[in-house]
Enzyme design. Structure first.
Site, PDB file in Angstrom:
ATOM      1  N   LYS A   1      -7.236  -6.530  15.300  1.00  0.00           N
ATOM      2  CA  LYS A   1      -8.067  -6.233  14.137  1.00  0.00           C
ATOM      3  C   LYS A   1      -9.474  -6.750  14.435  1.00  0.00           C
ATOM      4  O   LYS A   1      -9.621  -7.830  15.028  1.00  0.00           O
ATOM      5  CB  LYS A   1      -7.485  -6.937  12.906  1.00  0.00           C
ATOM      6  CG  LYS A   1      -8.189  -6.607  11.594  1.00  0.00           C
ATOM      7  CD  LYS A   1      -7.526  -7.319  10.408  1.00  0.00           C
ATOM      8  CE  LYS A   1      -8.107  -6.877   9.074  1.00  0.00           C
ATOM      9  NZ  LYS A   1      -7.443  -7.500   7.915  1.00  0.00           N
TER      10      LYS A   1
ATOM     11  N   SER B   1      -6.051  -4.244   4.055  1.00  0.00           N
ATOM     12  CA  SER B   1      -7.290  -4.026   4.764  1.00  0.00           C
ATOM     13  C   SER B   1      -7.114  -3.795   6.261  1.00  0.00           C
ATOM     14  O   SER B   1      -7.951  -3.177   6.907  1.00  0.00           O
ATOM     15  CB  SER B   1      -8.208  -5.236   4.566  1.00  0.00           C
ATOM     16  OG  SER B   1      -7.660  -6.383   5.221  1.00  0.00           O
TER      17      SER B   1
ATOM     18  N   SER C   1      -2.736  -7.607   3.126  1.00  0.00           N
ATOM     19  CA  SER C   1      -3.348  -6.712   4.115  1.00  0.00           C
ATOM     20  C   SER C   1      -2.573  -6.475   5.389  1.00  0.00           C
ATOM     21  O   SER C   1      -2.992  -5.668   6.222  1.00  0.00           O
ATOM     22  CB  SER C   1      -4.736  -7.204   4.475  1.00  0.00           C
ATOM     23  OG  SER C   1      -5.618  -6.869   3.447  1.00  0.00           O
TER      24      SER C   1
HETATM   25  N1  GLN Z   1      -6.217  -5.924  -0.955  1.00  0.00           N
HETATM   26  C1  GLN Z   1      -6.471  -7.327  -1.157  1.00  0.00           C
HETATM   27  C2  GLN Z   1      -7.930  -7.556  -1.437  1.00  0.00           C
HETATM   28  O1  GLN Z   1      -8.678  -6.641  -1.377  1.00  0.00           O
HETATM   29  C3  GLN Z   1      -5.976  -8.096   0.022  1.00  0.00           C
HETATM   30  C4  GLN Z   1      -6.914  -8.164   1.155  1.00  0.00           C
HETATM   31  C5  GLN Z   1      -6.359  -8.875   2.331  1.00  0.00           C
HETATM   32  O2  GLN Z   1      -5.194  -9.250   2.356  1.00  0.00           O
HETATM   33  N2  GLN Z   1      -7.199  -9.096   3.304  1.00  0.00           N
HETATM   34  O3  GLN Z   1      -8.321  -8.652  -1.720  1.00  0.00           O
END
Ligand code: GLN
Length: 483
Positions: free
Chosen positions: A92, A167, A191
């Site tokens: 990532k 994400s 995410s």
């Molecule tokens: N979707 C969640 C957010 O936008 C989790 C993001 C993540 O786990 N990096 O905060």
């Protein structure tokens, strides 16, 4: 064995990378069916062929990958045996890589080249893994769909009009589409588990502190966990054995043994008690998703598990708690991007980062701190206690990852609240620091979805045991996308 690039997909002999697990690849390398260079070339060719459509990669490191693969072949010829020797992987784009651009998918860091590797990157390289590139994600890991990336959204390989989940969007796409055999992710509120579920791959969010956060662009430091995506549970167990453990550079990693996780992969679930929290199977859960989760519970029972109804009453406050604590920590972590030492100036931040900086600054400001931040921390403790009580009754909890299956690109971009609600089942594990494993659980209208298995702190081996037994019966991961 002959290497073919037949334009339809990249394959080594009659083996397609989309169908190859890490364990298969290790076998193939050992038996000299193919070399690490051939395997890496097949991954790079698949990227060339597919990534125009999928947009899973921000940077492809072809030259470095082929050099490392050559070195891996030399080691293999000398009889060296390392956990991931010659295995193509992707990272990532939040993981610092020495000499390789690391953007966090934000224009703020579009030309930033770190001078050091994240601890996890060092460990993966030492285990012989070959890095083929850096994957796309929501900028700063803010998002649930991948659409907040400043490099354009990654696409779901099962249907290019749909989101792959976020994400960590590009990483599961890379694994599902055969562009790498493993990819890393970060999970602050879901995410890893959400995009794993949407792309039909296995995703582990380890216990907070099990894997070092050093060198990974921080989102919300008390919630961030570092994990990875693979096709199968067995592959996942192998990788955690490499990445987990104490790191002097991250004080939240405890001095605790890293077991051989592969030893815990068993077929049957006799004696295992699975908790089913009523709050996760209630309002807001799509009917088809409910059916899918119930089918999964049926499979677990057929393997010998006992299913027990439980309650996690404070889960209803989890989204509120998460969006206060997380934004508070985001506003603090993003303050370091001042363009003085590196990166562009703050006008390069996108809409979502700005929204979170403002929310976080607000909940921390004098006069509001007690009402929001302090209150959220108190409720956080109640959520932790909910889980403690539950784990006195059961070994693990099984629930849907998301209330719905993947949605169409664009469907939620104008409604941040609707987007935030897709995390309703995942944020609790981050709030409590628990491990969670997302495993493919079938298809809804042609698109994949998973279930998550949650356990007490440092119970990864139990999650792998349950996930593996489930996977043996279901084998959903074998359903490859038609990209
Ligand atoms: N979707 C969640 C957010 O936008 C989790 C993001 C993540 O786990 N990096 O905060």
């Amino acid at each position: 064995m002959e290497y073919t690039n037949n334009k339809e997909s990249c394959a080594i002999g009659n083996m397609n990378l989309r169908d190859l697990t890490i364990l298969d690849a290790k076998e193939g390398l050992k038996n000299k069916q193919f070399s690490a260079v051939e395997l890496t070339q097949a991954a790079l060719d698949q990227i060339k062929l597919q990534d125009k459509n999928l947009n899973a990669f921000i940077t492809v490191t072809e030259k470095e990958a082929l050099e490392s693969a050559k070195h891996a072949d030399t080691l293999i010829a000398q009889g060296v045996d390392l956990a991931l020797l010659g295995i193509p992987i992707a990272l990532k784009d939040l993981f610092s890589t020495k000499g390789i651009r690391t953007t966090a998918a934000s224009n703020v860091l579009d030309d930033y080249i770190p001078q050091f590797d994240a601890t996890v990157v060092t460990k993966l390289k030492s285990a012989g893994a070959i890095i083929v590139g850096k994957t796309n994600c929501d900028a700063w890991a803010h998002g649930s769909s991948g659409e907040n990336s400043d490099f354009g959204p990654a696409k779901n390989p099962y249907n290019l009009e749909y989101v792959p989940g976020g994400s960590s969007s590009g990483s599961p796409v890379a694994v599902a589409a055969g562009m790498s055999l493993m990819a890393t992710g970060t999970d602050t509120g879901g995410s890893i588990r959400l995009p794993a579920s949407f792309c039909n791959v296995v995703g582990l969010k380890p216990t907070y502190g099990r894997v070092s956060r050093y060198g990974i662009v921080a989102m919300a430091s008390s919630l961030d966990s570092i994990g990875h995506f693979t096709k199968t549970v067995a592959d996942n167990a192998l990788v955690l054995g490499v990445t987990a453990g104490q790191d002097p550079l991250d004080a939240t990693t405890p001095n605790r043994d890293v077991p051989d996780y592969s030893r815990f992969l068993k077929q049957d679930l006799k004696g295992i008690k699975i908790g089913v929290p009523k709050e996760y199977y209630a309002q807001g859960l799509d009917k088809k998703m409910q059916k899918l989760a119930e089918n999964a519970l049926g499979v677990l029972k057929s393997r010998g598990a006992t299913v027990i109804d439980i309650t996690l009453p404070y889960s209803q406050s989890a989204i509120a708690v998460y969006y206060i604590i997380q934004t508070a920590e985001v506003s603090s972590n993003l303050a370091r991007y001042d363009s003085i030492r590196y990166g562009n100036d703050r006008s390069y931040f996108g809409e979502e980062a700005k929204r979170r900086i403002m929310l976080g600054t607000y909940v921390l400001s004098a006069g509001y701190y007690d009402a929001y931040y302090k209150k959220a921390q108190q409720v956080r403790t109640l959520i932790v206690d909910d889980f403690k009580k539950a784990f006195e009754q059961v070994d693990a909890i099984v629930a849907p990852v998301s209330p719905t299956s993947p949605w169409k690109i664009g469907a939620k971009t104008d409604d941040p609240l609707a987007m935030y609600l897709s995390d309703i089942f995942t944020v609790t594990a981050n709030i409590a620091g628990l491990p969670g494993l997302s495993v493919p659980a079938g298809f809804i209208d042609g698109l994949p979805s998973g279930i998550q298995i949650l356990g007490p702190h440092f119970s990864e081996e139990k999650l792998y045991h349950i996930g593996h037994a489930y996977e043996q019966e279901t084998q959903f991961w074998k359903e490859a996308p038609q990209v």
